[in-house]
Design a protein around this motif. Structure first.
Motif, PDB file in Angstrom:
ATOM      1  N   ARG A  29      76.553  56.676  28.097  1.00 67.81           N
ATOM      2  CA  ARG A  29      76.468  56.747  26.633  1.00 67.81           C
ATOM      3  C   ARG A  29      75.602  55.621  26.088  1.00 67.81           C
ATOM      4  N   ARG A  30      75.835  54.423  26.575  1.00 70.95           N
ATOM      5  CA  ARG A  30      75.094  53.270  26.057  1.00 70.95           C
ATOM      6  C   ARG A  30      73.637  53.263  26.530  1.00 70.95           C
ATOM      7  N   ASN A  35      69.755  61.676  26.739  1.00 68.22           N
ATOM      8  CA  ASN A  35      68.356  61.227  26.783  1.00 68.22           C
ATOM      9  C   ASN A  35      68.154  60.002  27.670  1.00 68.22           C
ATOM     10  N   ALA A  36      69.204  59.601  28.375  1.00 68.12           N
ATOM     11  CA  ALA A  36      69.126  58.408  29.232  1.00 68.12           C
ATOM     12  C   ALA A  36      68.149  58.629  30.384  1.00 68.12           C
ATOM     13  N   ARG A  37      67.457  57.566  30.726  1.00 66.29           N
ATOM     14  CA  ARG A  37      66.609  57.536  31.924  1.00 66.29           C
ATOM     15  C   ARG A  37      67.176  56.432  32.820  1.00 66.29           C
ATOM     16  N   LEU A  62      77.555  63.985  33.756  1.00 66.77           N
ATOM     17  CA  LEU A  62      77.877  63.410  32.453  1.00 66.77           C
ATOM     18  C   LEU A  62      76.781  63.654  31.412  1.00 66.77           C
ATOM     19  N   GLY A  63      75.687  64.298  31.831  1.00 68.84           N
ATOM     20  CA  GLY A  63      74.676  64.705  30.858  1.00 68.84           C
ATOM     21  C   GLY A  63      73.320  64.044  30.987  1.00 68.84           C
ATOM     22  N   ALA A  64      73.193  63.026  31.830  1.00 70.77           N
ATOM     23  CA  ALA A  64      71.892  62.364  31.999  1.00 70.77           C
ATOM     24  C   ALA A  64      71.034  63.188  32.956  1.00 70.77           C
ATOM     25  N   ILE A 124      67.550  47.432  27.212  1.00 66.34           N
ATOM     26  CA  ILE A 124      68.188  48.450  28.049  1.00 66.34           C
ATOM     27  C   ILE A 124      69.563  47.973  28.525  1.00 66.34           C
ATOM     28  N   VAL A 125      70.269  48.876  29.181  1.00 67.00           N
ATOM     29  CA  VAL A 125      71.605  48.588  29.704  1.00 67.00           C
ATOM     30  C   VAL A 125      71.504  48.341  31.204  1.00 67.00           C
ATOM     31  N   ILE A 126      72.108  47.235  31.648  1.00 66.51           N
ATOM     32  CA  ILE A 126      72.216  46.932  33.073  1.00 66.51           C
ATOM     33  C   ILE A 126      73.674  47.112  33.469  1.00 66.51           C
ATOM     34  N   GLY A 127      73.924  47.984  34.427  1.00 59.64           N
ATOM     35  CA  GLY A 127      75.279  48.204  34.927  1.00 59.64           C
ATOM     36  C   GLY A 127      75.377  47.808  36.379  1.00 59.64           C
TER      37      GLY A 127
END
Length: 278
Positions: A29-30, A35-37, A62-64, A124-127
């Motif tokens: 989500r984040r 539309n996540a890449r 999950l949609g990505a 961007i998000v780093i996980g």
């Protein structure tokens, strides 16, 4: 604390990949939702294909729709223009579990490392999960004993990837009894805050605050105002004394102010945050 524009999703390991996937869902989500890449970094694991494809399956469910693996087996791979381009186009970069020492030995101070940090500064998000969580600080826990009292020789520290400076992170926290290990790490580092993150649980860091997401809890240890420690007077195998440390236990939905070093208790919070002095 860093004033970066990006976000961190730091997972304590063993996150749900089959059910609701609450923690991984938050990462997607984040990172932009449908539309996540997303780039999945498999550097920590010795089974990059299997682990990488597992995360591709989950993230796509999950949609990505745009998910790819970046597998840097050797340090030279971290100079690959293809991999750097993938990171430059990504809205989320996710580090799998495995061995955190592999992450730093192969990636740290490379062109790919610079690209990831640049994209983090750009928002961007780093996980990261397990080893991918341990590597987040500037100084990380490389390895150490679980279920033990604090001692100097309990834990080995080393350079981390520097996404969350000034913090020490430990994972699988409740499940492996790692409070003594986290205290040992904090006693040897200039960091004053330690995060012990339970399995299937994450801290989501943004703008010098974090929120807990998942089924477990995050234990925050604050040693900034300790009144006594014997760390300078003991031998390597002797027990560490720490007096006046502060402990916060934060379940799902609770927030913490990193700059003020205190929980954010909303007016409608269901109960007081568990806080003790040890």
């Amino acid at each position: 604390m860093s004033q970066s524009q990006g976000q961190l999703v730091i997972i304590g390991g063993a996150e749900d990949k089959e059910g609701d996937c609450k923690v991984l869902r938050e990462f997607v989500r984040r990172a932009g939702g449908v539309n996540a890449r997303i780039v999945v970094m498999t550097v920590a694991t010795e089974m990059p294909r299997e682990v990488g494809e597992d995360y591709i399956r989950v993230f796509e469910r999950l949609g990505a729709e745009n998910v790819r693996i970046v597998d840097t087996v050797h340090r030279d791979d971290a100079s690959s223009p293809t991999y750097i381009e993938a990171v430059n186009k990504a809205t989320g970069v996710f580090f799998t579990g495995g061995d955190q020492a592999r992450i730093t030995s192969i990636l740290k101070d490379t062109e790919l490392d610079a690209a990831i940090h640049q994209r983090y500064q750009e928002g961007i998000v780093i996980g990261g999960t397990s080893a991918g969580a341990a590597m987040m600080p500037d100084v990380m826990i490389v390895e150490g004993d679980s279920e033990t009292n604090p001692r100097v020789n309990v834990v080995e520290m080393g350079p981390g990837m520097g996404f969350l400076p000034g913090i020490v992170v430990d994972q699988h926290f409740l499940q492996r009894g790692r409070l003594g290990r986290l205290l040992s790490a904090l006693s040897q580092q200039p960091a004053v805050l330690g995060f012990g993150i339970d399995e299937n649980t994450a801290v989501v860091v943004q703008d010098n605050k974090f929120e807990v997401v998942g089924e477990g809890a995050v234990t925050v240890v604050d040693v900034a105002d300790i009144i006594h420690t014997n760390i300078d007077d003991i031998l390597k195998d002797e027990a560490i004394a720490i007096c006046g440390a502060k402990l916060h236990v934060l379940p799902d939905g609770y927030k913490f102010d990193l700059a003020a070093r205190k929980p954010i208790v909303e007016a409608d919070a269901p109960r007081e945050v568990a806080t003790t002095n040890a």
